[in-house]
Design a protein around this motif. Sequence first.
Motif, mmCIF file in Angstrom:
data_model
loop_
_atom_site.group_PDB
_atom_site.id
_atom_site.type_symbol
_atom_site.label_atom_id
_atom_site.label_comp_id
_atom_site.label_asym_id
_atom_site.label_seq_id
_atom_site.Cartn_x
_atom_site.Cartn_y
_atom_site.Cartn_z
ATOM 1 N N VAL A 136 -10.628 2.809 5.121
ATOM 2 C CA VAL A 136 -9.218 2.319 5.292
ATOM 3 C C VAL A 136 -8.759 1.842 6.546
ATOM 4 O O VAL A 136 -8.203 0.703 6.859
ATOM 5 N N ARG A 148 -8.719 12.544 -1.587
ATOM 6 C CA ARG A 148 -9.235 11.380 -0.953
ATOM 7 C C ARG A 148 -10.472 11.951 -0.102
ATOM 8 O O ARG A 148 -10.428 13.048 0.295
ATOM 9 N N CYS A 165 2.367 1.847 -3.366
ATOM 10 C CA CYS A 165 1.363 2.308 -4.530
ATOM 11 C C CYS A 165 1.562 3.998 -4.001
ATOM 12 O O CYS A 165 1.421 4.642 -5.063
ATOM 13 N N TYR A 166 1.511 4.253 -2.692
ATOM 14 C CA TYR A 166 1.438 5.503 -2.715
ATOM 15 C C TYR A 166 2.565 6.384 -3.207
ATOM 16 O O TYR A 166 2.478 7.532 -3.725
ATOM 17 N N HIS A 196 -6.085 7.774 -7.765
ATOM 18 C CA HIS A 196 -7.224 7.924 -6.730
ATOM 19 C C HIS A 196 -7.087 6.947 -5.634
ATOM 20 O O HIS A 196 -7.226 7.163 -4.522
ATOM 21 N N LEU A 197 -6.832 5.589 -5.907
ATOM 22 C CA LEU A 197 -6.936 4.588 -5.189
ATOM 23 C C LEU A 197 -5.397 4.451 -4.307
ATOM 24 O O LEU A 197 -5.112 4.444 -3.328
ATOM 25 N N THR A 228 -6.664 6.853 -13.454
ATOM 26 C CA THR A 228 -7.901 6.238 -12.890
ATOM 27 C C THR A 228 -7.245 5.330 -11.351
ATOM 28 O O THR A 228 -7.976 6.179 -10.395
ATOM 29 N N LEU A 229 -5.941 4.925 -11.395
ATOM 30 C CA LEU A 229 -5.642 4.427 -10.047
ATOM 31 C C LEU A 229 -5.083 5.239 -9.019
ATOM 32 O O LEU A 229 -4.939 4.957 -8.016
ATOM 33 N N TYR A 283 -4.804 6.630 -1.059
ATOM 34 C CA TYR A 283 -4.946 6.195 0.332
ATOM 35 C C TYR A 283 -3.878 5.276 0.537
ATOM 36 O O TYR A 283 -3.828 4.601 1.871
ATOM 37 N N MET A 328 0.754 -1.211 -0.058
ATOM 38 C CA MET A 328 -0.050 0.022 0.077
ATOM 39 C C MET A 328 0.832 1.303 0.073
ATOM 40 O O MET A 328 0.423 2.087 -0.990
ATOM 41 N N GLY A 354 0.746 7.787 -5.856
ATOM 42 C CA GLY A 354 -0.371 8.510 -5.139
ATOM 43 C C GLY A 354 -0.082 9.553 -4.619
ATOM 44 O O GLY A 354 -0.991 10.336 -3.839
ATOM 45 N N GLY A 367 -13.700 7.678 2.734
ATOM 46 C CA GLY A 367 -12.624 6.574 2.291
ATOM 47 C C GLY A 367 -11.459 6.386 3.219
ATOM 48 O O GLY A 367 -10.952 5.211 3.595
#
Length: 392
Positions: free
Chosen positions: A291, A283, A56-57, A83-84, A80-81, A87, A53, A61, A287
Amino acid sequence: MIDTPEEARATSTGTAVRTAPPPAATPAAPRPAGRRENRLRALDGLRLIAALMVACYHYGGRDGEITRAWGSSPKQQFPTLHHLFAYGCLGVQVFFVISGFVICMSGWGRPLRSFFASRASRLLPAYWAAVVIVTAVFALPAVAYKAVAPSDALLNLTMLQQPLGVDRVLGVCWTLWAEVRFYALFALCIVLPGANRQRVILFCAGWTLAAAVAQGVDEPLLTMVLMPEYAPYFIGGVGLYLVHRDHRDAHAWGIVGVSWLIGQHYAVQRLWHAPNPQFFSDRSAVGIILVVTLGYAAVAAIALGRLSWANWRWLTVAGALTYPFYLVHEHLGWVVVEAYHRTLHLPSSATFLATVATMLVLAWLLNRCVEDRLTPRLRTALTRGRPRPTPR
């Protein structure tokens, strides 16, 4: 984040037999060692998920140095991703909950010298190696990222660079400073006098109240020691370990509930519409709460044995890679992303996956070549007492 479940299990299993009250007084008696091992393997898997996680950030992110590596904002690379991915920074909060659980397990029944040796030997070898590697890579002429001054790099080896106001070699080391302060509080209040249920409950309640007071009076020294922003996650993890020992412990569940309430507030306060332009602020409060809640719920499921079916041996390997991966993935990830994406011209998705894979391979090398060799030696050296003088 820092401990290994195998080490914690070795301490906890032996202690639970000696200290657990009779079955008649405890609704949930200690579980068999094999079942506990299953849950601990699930904890290994959760630690790796939290580390991914955070990766990914850092890769998709937020802005900052990663923008230079990609050649544009991650918002353009992952329309798109991102946004996810934004987090993913909450993986740190999940790490802190896991750390509270495992440190309480590890420190239960362990003498102070042994606790200190286990913490230092677990933290330092991979950390030292990561500091040296990142400093050396950033010093290369072909690498565009600025290396810290040699004196600052040496001071980073002490892990005290943040309170001393020195530039950090590893961006993620601020979380280690939080971990070290948690270890110190737990050692002084629980390990030194000896762990028992009542003392742990008082520790959790006292720390929660003291952290709230520190936040209210806004005193820098109290804030640094008591960490109001991060305390709820550590305390929640400690409470969940008490739940692990006795599923019906109402006081433990109360600790977990209060910690979750405070923790979600701090997460929303810090991350919702973050003022720093390098951090994506799209964010939602819902959401963030979701999480954080899932992180608590996952550790609670492990504590209650709901994930005992996750008994795959590869999870132990995954847990061993988590810490070195976490240390090196951010700064070295910038270099690797730039090499794959801008030099080899790989697509964004392929670059992302290849970078994660490269960091996992490096983490495996650090685990095998550094941790496996130095950790037991350092633990033995720190555990061994002063030699007795030879009689004349």
